[in-house]
Design a protein around this motif. Structure first.
Motif, PDB file in Angstrom:
ATOM      1  N   SER A   1       0.828  -1.211   0.000  1.00  0.00           N
ATOM      2  CA  SER A   1       0.000   0.000   0.000  1.00  0.00           C
ATOM      3  C   SER A   1       0.862   1.261   0.000  1.00  0.00           C
ATOM      4  CB  SER A   1      -0.937  -0.017   1.204  1.00  0.00           C
ATOM      5  OG  SER A   1      -0.205   0.029   2.426  1.00  0.00           O
ATOM      6  N   ILE A   2       1.952   1.235   0.777  1.00  0.00           N
ATOM      7  CA  ILE A   2       2.861   2.382   0.810  1.00  0.00           C
ATOM      8  C   ILE A   2       3.599   2.522  -0.521  1.00  0.00           C
ATOM      9  CG2 ILE A   2       4.846   3.416   1.960  1.00  0.00           C
ATOM     10  CD1 ILE A   2       2.422   3.427   3.693  1.00  0.00           C
TER      11      ILE A   2
ATOM     12  N   PRO B   1      12.865  -2.543   8.615  1.00  0.00           N
ATOM     13  CA  PRO B   1      12.286  -1.628   9.618  1.00  0.00           C
ATOM     14  C   PRO B   1      13.331  -0.784  10.331  1.00  0.00           C
ATOM     15  CG  PRO B   1      11.338  -3.818   9.819  1.00  0.00           C
ATOM     16  CD  PRO B   1      12.481  -3.936   8.863  1.00  0.00           C
ATOM     17  N   GLY B   2      14.495  -1.369  10.636  1.00  0.00           N
ATOM     18  CA  GLY B   2      15.547  -0.586  11.266  1.00  0.00           C
ATOM     19  C   GLY B   2      16.034   0.540  10.372  1.00  0.00           C
TER      20      GLY B   2
ATOM     21  N   ILE C   1       2.513   7.642  12.385  1.00  0.00           N
ATOM     22  CA  ILE C   1       1.724   6.442  12.104  1.00  0.00           C
ATOM     23  C   ILE C   1       2.216   5.763  10.829  1.00  0.00           C
ATOM     24  CG2 ILE C   1      -0.579   5.639  11.429  1.00  0.00           C
ATOM     25  CD1 ILE C   1      -1.745   7.706  13.330  1.00  0.00           C
ATOM     26  N   MET C   2       2.614   6.535   9.847  1.00  0.00           N
ATOM     27  CA  MET C   2       3.118   5.949   8.597  1.00  0.00           C
ATOM     28  C   MET C   2       4.447   5.241   8.825  1.00  0.00           C
ATOM     29  SD  MET C   2       0.617   6.609   6.777  1.00  0.00           S
ATOM     30  CE  MET C   2       1.277   5.755   5.364  1.00  0.00           C
ATOM     31  N   ILE C   3       5.302   5.800   9.673  1.00  0.00           N
ATOM     32  CA  ILE C   3       6.561   5.127  10.022  1.00  0.00           C
ATOM     33  C   ILE C   3       6.256   3.789  10.691  1.00  0.00           C
ATOM     34  CG2 ILE C   3       8.638   5.277  11.446  1.00  0.00           C
ATOM     35  CD1 ILE C   3       8.506   8.330  11.102  1.00  0.00           C
ATOM     36  N   LEU C   4       5.311   3.788  11.620  1.00  0.00           N
ATOM     37  CA  LEU C   4       4.917   2.552  12.294  1.00  0.00           C
ATOM     38  C   LEU C   4       4.321   1.559  11.303  1.00  0.00           C
ATOM     39  CD1 LEU C   4       4.311   0.859  14.845  1.00  0.00           C
ATOM     40  CD2 LEU C   4       2.169   2.155  15.065  1.00  0.00           C
TER      41      LEU C   4
ATOM     42  N   SER D   1       7.137   0.074   9.022  1.00  0.00           N
ATOM     43  CA  SER D   1       8.036  -0.785   9.798  1.00  0.00           C
ATOM     44  C   SER D   1       7.351  -2.079  10.204  1.00  0.00           C
ATOM     45  CB  SER D   1       8.520  -0.037  11.044  1.00  0.00           C
ATOM     46  OG  SER D   1       9.209   1.148  10.705  1.00  0.00           O
ATOM     47  N   LEU D   2       6.106  -1.987  10.632  1.00  0.00           N
ATOM     48  CA  LEU D   2       5.371  -3.179  11.031  1.00  0.00           C
ATOM     49  C   LEU D   2       5.141  -4.110   9.845  1.00  0.00           C
ATOM     50  CD1 LEU D   2       4.098  -4.368  13.591  1.00  0.00           C
ATOM     51  CD2 LEU D   2       1.936  -3.290  12.931  1.00  0.00           C
TER      52      LEU D   2
END
Length: 301
Positions: free
Chosen positions: A49-50, A230-231, A276-279, A282-283
């Motif tokens: 999605s991103i 994610p890191g 929220i987009m970073i989370l 990463s998730l």
């Protein structure tokens, strides 16, 4: 069938056509197993999605992400601005979507640099051993001794801000973990029968490295890359938050969080939504990495 046994089968194939068929079969079986993993499918959908939004950003009906309008500063989410506006009146939705592009580009470029370098160093150290192993692993230990984020900040601060600066800063400490994993895997197979047979028939050291050693370390490298992403996302956000990432006014999630941290109670949407987009990204990468680990090595369950 165990994926590692499939890899050994294609390495033992006699003809290029047989090797190609074995490789395609192994990829097909791994893909089918991955698509039956619910967490993996969820993570893939989150990342996709991103990626899709970032790829279509120039053609989506969004406002200009860098256009300022001071008379519309700090507007809450509404029909005109779905995610509100920031301190300079810029549309946050447009900046969040466009801000995904440099983050994804940096993640991809860091992995493209770190994974091959780490695999080559680790496979060479594990396959050849001796003084080569000692020298290469001590070099890796030197880079591992530096805290990754601190070294990335130091490199980014020393160079001019930009996308390639962030890539170099993160990739400088990104390759040693891949080298350590590849070295451990190849060292365990150094005296295996197929490696000894290849040496007995006069296979050159470089061909032994690229034809036999590297393919065996690819599955774990892919898993490591998915779990490492994610890191990288967090480091990119950290560099932007500290002001040593991309230069303004380019949209970047970490810089957007930093812009709104002083007014988080008055205008929560300025920093909360990029966070929220970073989370989310990463998730998603974490879910994909966990699923790939289960697919490549079902024994970890």
């Amino acid at each position: 069938m165990n994926p590692s046994s499939t890899l050994r089968q294609w390495l033992a194939s006699d003809t290029p056509a047989t090797r190609t068929q074995a490789r395609l079969g192994a990829i097909y079986r791994l893909a089918r197993r991955f698509l039956t993993h619910p967490i993996g499918v969820l993570g893939l959908a989150m990342v996709a999605s991103i990626v899709l939004a970032a790829g279509l950003a120039p053609w989506l009906p969004l406002a200009d992400p860098i256009a300022q309008s001071l008379d519309q500063r700090l507007l809450p989410p509404s029909a005109a601005h779905w995610l509100g506006t920031d301190t300079l009146g810029r549309d946050i939705l447009a900046r969040v979507v466009h801000g995904a592009r440099p983050t994804l580009a940096i993640v991809a470029l860091v992995l493209v640099i770190s994974v091959p370098v780490g695999l080559l160093v680790g496979a060479a150290a594990g396959l050849w051993g001796g003084w080569i192993d000692a020298v290469l692993m001590r070099v890796a230990d030197v880079f591992l001794a530096f805290p990754r984020l601190i070294l990335a900040i130091a490199v980014a601060a020393a160079l001019s801000a930009g996308l390639w600066t962030a890539v170099i800063a993160i990739a400088a400490t990104g390759w040693p973990p891949y080298a350590r994993v590849a070295r451990a895997e190849i060292a365990a197979l150094r005296r295996s029968e197929f490696v000894q047979a290849a040496r007995a028939i006069g296979v050159s050291p470089l061909r032994l490295l690229f034809r036999h050693a590297l393919p065996l370390s690819l599955p774990s490298a892919f898993v490591r890359a998915a779990l490492d992403a994610p890191g990288i996302v967090l480091i990119v956000a950290g560099l932007g938050f500290l002001g040593v990432g991309l230069p303004p006014p380019q949209p970047e999630w970490g810089a957007m969080v930093a812009e709104g941290r002083a007014i988080v109670f008055e205008a929560w949407w300025v920093s909360t939504l990029p966070g929220i987009m970073i989370l989310w990204l990463s998730l998603g990468f974490n879910f994909v990495g966990d699923a790939m680990r289960d697919v490549v090595d079902p024994g970890v369950k």
